[in-house]
Motif scaffolding. Structure first.
Motif, PDB file in Angstrom:
ATOM      1  N   TYR A  24       0.829  -1.213   0.000  1.00 62.57           N
ATOM      2  CA  TYR A  24       0.000   0.000   0.000  1.00 62.57           C
ATOM      3  C   TYR A  24       0.858   1.255   0.000  1.00 62.57           C
ATOM      4  CZ  TYR A  24      -4.563  -2.190   0.829  1.00 62.57           C
ATOM      5  OH  TYR A  24      -5.728  -2.884   0.687  1.00 62.57           O
ATOM      6  N   TYR A  25       1.860   1.263   0.865  1.00 56.22           N
ATOM      7  CA  TYR A  25       2.656   2.477   1.035  1.00 56.22           C
ATOM      8  C   TYR A  25       3.423   2.806  -0.242  1.00 56.22           C
ATOM      9  CZ  TYR A  25       6.081   5.799   2.746  1.00 56.22           C
ATOM     10  OH  TYR A  25       6.858   6.919   2.898  1.00 56.22           O
ATOM     11  N   GLY A  26       4.052   1.794  -0.863  1.00 55.54           N
ATOM     12  CA  GLY A  26       4.824   2.037  -2.077  1.00 55.54           C
ATOM     13  C   GLY A  26       3.960   2.544  -3.217  1.00 55.54           C
ATOM     14  N   LEU A  27       2.778   1.955  -3.391  1.00 55.36           N
ATOM     15  CA  LEU A  27       1.872   2.395  -4.456  1.00 55.36           C
ATOM     16  C   LEU A  27       1.366   3.804  -4.191  1.00 55.36           C
ATOM     17  CD1 LEU A  27       0.326   1.807  -7.030  1.00 55.36           C
ATOM     18  CD2 LEU A  27      -1.441   0.661  -5.673  1.00 55.36           C
ATOM     19  N   LYS A  28       0.999   4.079  -2.942  1.00 55.60           N
ATOM     20  CA  LYS A  28       0.514   5.421  -2.586  1.00 55.60           C
ATOM     21  C   LYS A  28       1.599   6.463  -2.822  1.00 55.60           C
ATOM     22  CE  LYS A  28       0.153   6.730   1.704  1.00 55.60           C
ATOM     23  NZ  LYS A  28      -0.271   6.901   3.103  1.00 55.60           N
ATOM     24  N   GLN A  29       2.827   6.122  -2.470  1.00 56.23           N
ATOM     25  CA  GLN A  29       3.944   7.058  -2.644  1.00 56.23           C
ATOM     26  C   GLN A  29       4.162   7.383  -4.119  1.00 56.23           C
ATOM     27  OE1 GLN A  29       7.966   5.629  -1.670  1.00 56.23           O
ATOM     28  NE2 GLN A  29       8.178   7.387  -0.314  1.00 56.23           N
TER      29      GLN A  29
END
Length: 363
Positions: A342-347
């Motif tokens: 989630y974090y990598g895609l959101k970033q």
């Protein structure tokens, strides 16, 4: 207009048909990398020692350590500026063995990095880092000379410290090709970048300075995006629904790589120590890196497609629906936590949205 910085990893080939010249240039680059490795540790060591002089309260009262140029400060203990102290050391030790523009770029980068972690070092919250032999070779953007394209922009040629290079962009290097075209046309600026050597291959980590894109956006149009495992991204804009990617597409290869890693690890139980070490160092490590590259690539593809949909519909705002709650649920679910970044895609979404001038809100 706001300035943005974009990094691209570009494969380089030595632009020569002479095998002996290629091998000589490659040997030279490896020598430069080794010098950078030694010089980086020296830079940090010298600045750390200088910093610690001010903390040595047990010295006599007559010793007043002030890290400034004695020409500008009567209590200064340096004969030049702090930045120049380490450069003088590098010049004395390595001048003639490596282009000093590389040493200048290395010194500037590491002194700035040291100053950022200065407080943590002084308080004991952080230790002095050491650098690895595989560290990249830094250079300034102005060191790239005679950039030109051939074969209708498919290949770019340039020289760096009088070494001829050409790019190898492959079939999926469209975005790299476009930004290099803009660099050749003077529309973007190449900032301090670096060369990385990996098993005989040469890569340029190029940092480009661009400006936020000017797109015709409607402030009243809001795109609502939902990140999930079933469909990596679902988008709702003005009553239209779009899906980007699928669970099977994303998970199939990742789970296959994980299964291969587990098989290799089980096989190590029946090997001697030397064979186990070799298998872990070669096959298992390569598979783990392959999984990371695959996930990063998919996240880039999904986030790029999302921004393209937003621009097509002139959406000025992108709302990530229920994102905070989903990230919390992922922390409690081992499968989600392991397999859905989630974090990598959101970033990556936030970074691409910023370039396009789209505001991102997280719900």
């Amino acid at each position: 207009m706001e300035k943005l910085f974009t990094t691209r990893k570009i494969r380089l080939l030595i632009d020569s048909d002479d095998i002996d010249q290629k091998n000589k240039i490659l040997d030279t680059l490896y020598q430069w990398r080794y010098i950078c490795f030694k010089a980086a540790n020296q830079i940090y060591t010298h600045h750390y020692v200088q910093q610690q002089l001010r903390e040595m309260l047990y010295l006599t009262e007559g010793v007043r350590a002030r890290l400034s140029d004695i020409k500008k400060d009567e209590y200064g203990i340096l004969t030049t500026s702090r930045m120049n102290t380490s450069y003088q050391v590098l010049a004395q030790n390595y001048k003639g063995s490596i282009p000093m523009h590389i040493m200048s770029a290395l010194n500037g980068n590491l002194v700035a990095s040291f100053n950022k972690m200065n407080k943590a070092l002084a308080s004991g919250e952080s230790t002095l880092p050491s650098f690895r032999r595989e560290m990249p070779i830094p250079f300034k953007g102005t060191d790239v000379k005679k950039l030109r394209s051939s074969r209708e922009g498919a290949v770019f040629h340039f020289s760096l410290f009088d070494i001829p290079f050409r790019t190898y962009l492959g079939k999926t290097g469209h975005d790299k090709r476009e930004i290099l075209k803009r660099l050749a046309a003077g529309q973007v600026k190449l900032c301090s970048s670096s060369l990385a050597l990996d098993k005989g291959k040469i890569f340029m980590h190029a940092v480009f300075q661009t400006e936020a894109g000017e797109h015709e956006l409607d402030q009243d149009v809001i795109a609502e995006a939902s990140l999930s495992l079933d469909y990596p991204i679902m988008v709702l804009i003005a009553g239209k629904r779009y899906t980007i990617g699928s669970k099977d597409e994303y998970l199939y290869k990742r789970l296959a790589i994980q299964a291969a890693i587990r098989r290799k690890r089980k096989a190590t139980a029946f090997m001697n120590q030397n064979s186990r070490r070799q298998l872990r160092k070669s096959t298992i490590d390569n598979l783990m890196q392959s999984e990371k590259r695959y996930v990063s690539h998919k996240q880039h593809v999904y986030s790029k497609r999302l921004i393209e949909i937003c621009l097509k519909n002139k959406a000025a705002t992108l709302l990530l629906v229920d994102q905070t709650e989903k990230e919390q649920q992922a922390k409690e679910d081992p499968f989600l936590f392991r397999n859905w970044g989630y974090y990598g895609l959101k970033q990556k979404i936030e970074r691409k949205a910023e370039k396009a001038g789209i505001a991102v809100l997280v719900e």
